[in-house]
Design a protein around this motif. Structure first.
Motif, PDB file in Angstrom:
ATOM      1  N   GLU A   7      -8.089 -11.473  -2.455  1.00  0.00           N
ATOM      2  CA  GLU A   7      -7.167 -12.567  -2.810  1.00  0.00           C
ATOM      3  C   GLU A   7      -6.603 -12.289  -4.194  1.00  0.00           C
ATOM      4  OE1 GLU A   7      -5.796 -15.505  -1.425  1.00  0.00           O
ATOM      5  OE2 GLU A   7      -4.828 -15.405  -3.393  1.00  0.00           O
ATOM      6  N   ARG A   8      -5.291 -12.462  -4.357  1.00  0.00           N
ATOM      7  CA  ARG A   8      -4.702 -12.167  -5.671  1.00  0.00           C
ATOM      8  C   ARG A   8      -4.856 -13.313  -6.668  1.00  0.00           C
ATOM      9  NH1 ARG A   8       0.520 -14.485  -5.956  1.00  0.00           N
ATOM     10  NH2 ARG A   8       1.114 -13.294  -7.797  1.00  0.00           N
ATOM     11  N   VAL A  43     -10.953 -10.281  -6.273  1.00  0.00           N
ATOM     12  CA  VAL A  43      -9.633 -10.664  -6.761  1.00  0.00           C
ATOM     13  C   VAL A  43      -8.871  -9.383  -7.084  1.00  0.00           C
ATOM     14  CG1 VAL A  43      -8.364 -11.910  -8.548  1.00  0.00           C
ATOM     15  CG2 VAL A  43     -10.580 -12.769  -7.747  1.00  0.00           C
ATOM     16  N   ASP A  44      -7.771  -9.180  -6.385  1.00  0.00           N
ATOM     17  CA  ASP A  44      -7.001  -7.946  -6.614  1.00  0.00           C
ATOM     18  C   ASP A  44      -5.692  -8.051  -5.826  1.00  0.00           C
ATOM     19  OD1 ASP A  44      -6.382  -5.418  -7.507  1.00  0.00           O
ATOM     20  OD2 ASP A  44      -8.052  -4.412  -6.523  1.00  0.00           O
ATOM     21  N   ASP A  45      -4.852  -7.030  -5.993  1.00  0.00           N
ATOM     22  CA  ASP A  45      -3.673  -6.906  -5.152  1.00  0.00           C
ATOM     23  C   ASP A  45      -4.110  -6.253  -3.834  1.00  0.00           C
ATOM     24  OD1 ASP A  45      -1.381  -6.263  -3.838  1.00  0.00           O
ATOM     25  OD2 ASP A  45      -0.555  -4.958  -5.416  1.00  0.00           O
ATOM     26  N   GLY A  46      -4.166  -7.058  -2.798  1.00  0.00           N
ATOM     27  CA  GLY A  46      -4.658  -6.572  -1.507  1.00  0.00           C
ATOM     28  C   GLY A  46      -3.745  -5.557  -0.833  1.00  0.00           C
ATOM     29  N   THR A  47      -2.510  -5.396  -1.323  1.00  0.00           N
ATOM     30  CA  THR A  47      -1.641  -4.382  -0.693  1.00  0.00           C
ATOM     31  C   THR A  47      -2.185  -2.976  -0.982  1.00  0.00           C
ATOM     32  OG1 THR A  47      -0.035  -4.122  -2.511  1.00  0.00           O
ATOM     33  CG2 THR A  47       0.411  -5.876  -0.915  1.00  0.00           C
ATOM     34  N   GLY A  59       2.857  -8.130  -4.024  1.00  0.00           N
ATOM     35  CA  GLY A  59       2.097  -7.042  -4.631  1.00  0.00           C
ATOM     36  C   GLY A  59       2.880  -5.752  -4.634  1.00  0.00           C
TER      37      GLY A  59
END
Ligand code: SAH
Length: 215
Positions: free
Chosen positions: A106-107, A131-135, A207
């Protein structure tokens, strides 16, 4: 409120008549307490036939959309699954009922934090959230047997295709910002085939390999 009765009603009136037939999916929809994934004043609406707002202008998908996406993933119980867009954590809970391990990205940190609290309180031990950019996927944990994107993408992010196992299935709403079509990608012997399913409306996937902004 009798939430169990509302869940039964949801399955009987929204899912079965629209063709959801995988017994394991129907059982998971009957079991997971969807009302615990929305704010208390909204709990009475949790089993209605619609998407609902969660924090940060995001949404928890309509029950039917969760069910059809889950059914299209063809989970048997042993899979390692990657979800992009944890949101409330509801879809992750459904996946956790049907697969071995769920990794969800989840961003927005506040959403990830609340989802983690809820899932922990309910008792899920096989869901991991970051927590991160899932792309970009979750390279350290790849490959994944299944990948599900629960936000609308302009195209399938390349890193995700790369992190899909042989015989893996990737599912994503692909299209423009206002509407998308559910796309199912299957990787067999390194060759990708694509199927298109129902039209849908998701909040944007934002993202590096998605939309650049939320506007
Ligand atoms: N699966 C969720 C609903 C998801 S709504 C549920 O069951 O409640 C879409 C979510 O995708 C939002 O929370 C949004 O913040 C998130 N999102 C959008 N772009 C993202 C990205 N690049 N990486 C991770 N999450 C993203």
């Amino acid at each position: 409120m009798d939430f169990e009765a509302l869940r039964e009603f949801m399955v009987q009136t929204q899912l079965i008549p629209r063709g959801i037939h995988d017994k394991r999916v129907l059982d998971a929809m009957l079991k997971v307490p969807r009302h615990l994934f929305v704010d208390e004043p909204m709990q009475f609406k949790a089993y209605d036939d619609m998407a609902l707002s969660i924090d940060e202008n995001q949404t928890i998908s309509q029950p039917y959309m969760v069910a059809i996406m889950t059914e299209l993933l063809e989970l048997k119980g042993n899979e390692k699954v990657l979800e992009i867009g944890t949101g409330s954590g509801y879809q992750a809970a459904i996946l956790a009922e049907l697969a071995k391990e769920v990794f969800s990205v989840e961003r927005i940190a506040s959403l990830a934090g609340r989802a983690e609290e809820r899932l922990y309180a309910i008792g899920y031990k096989n869901i991991h959230i970051k927590v991160d950019d899932g792309t970009l996927g979750w390279p350290e944990e790849s490959p994944f047997d299944r990948i599900i994107i629960t936000a609308g993408a302009p195209k399938i992010p390349d890193p995700l295709t790369g992190q899909l196992s042989e015989n893996g299935i990737l599912l994503a709403p692909v299209g423009d910002r206002s509407s998308q079509q559910l796309m199912k990608m299957i990787k067999i012997k390194g060759t990708i085939t694509e199927e298109f399913h129902t039209l849908c409306v998701f909040v944007p996937l934002i993202g590096k390999h998605g939309w650049k902004t939320g506007e």
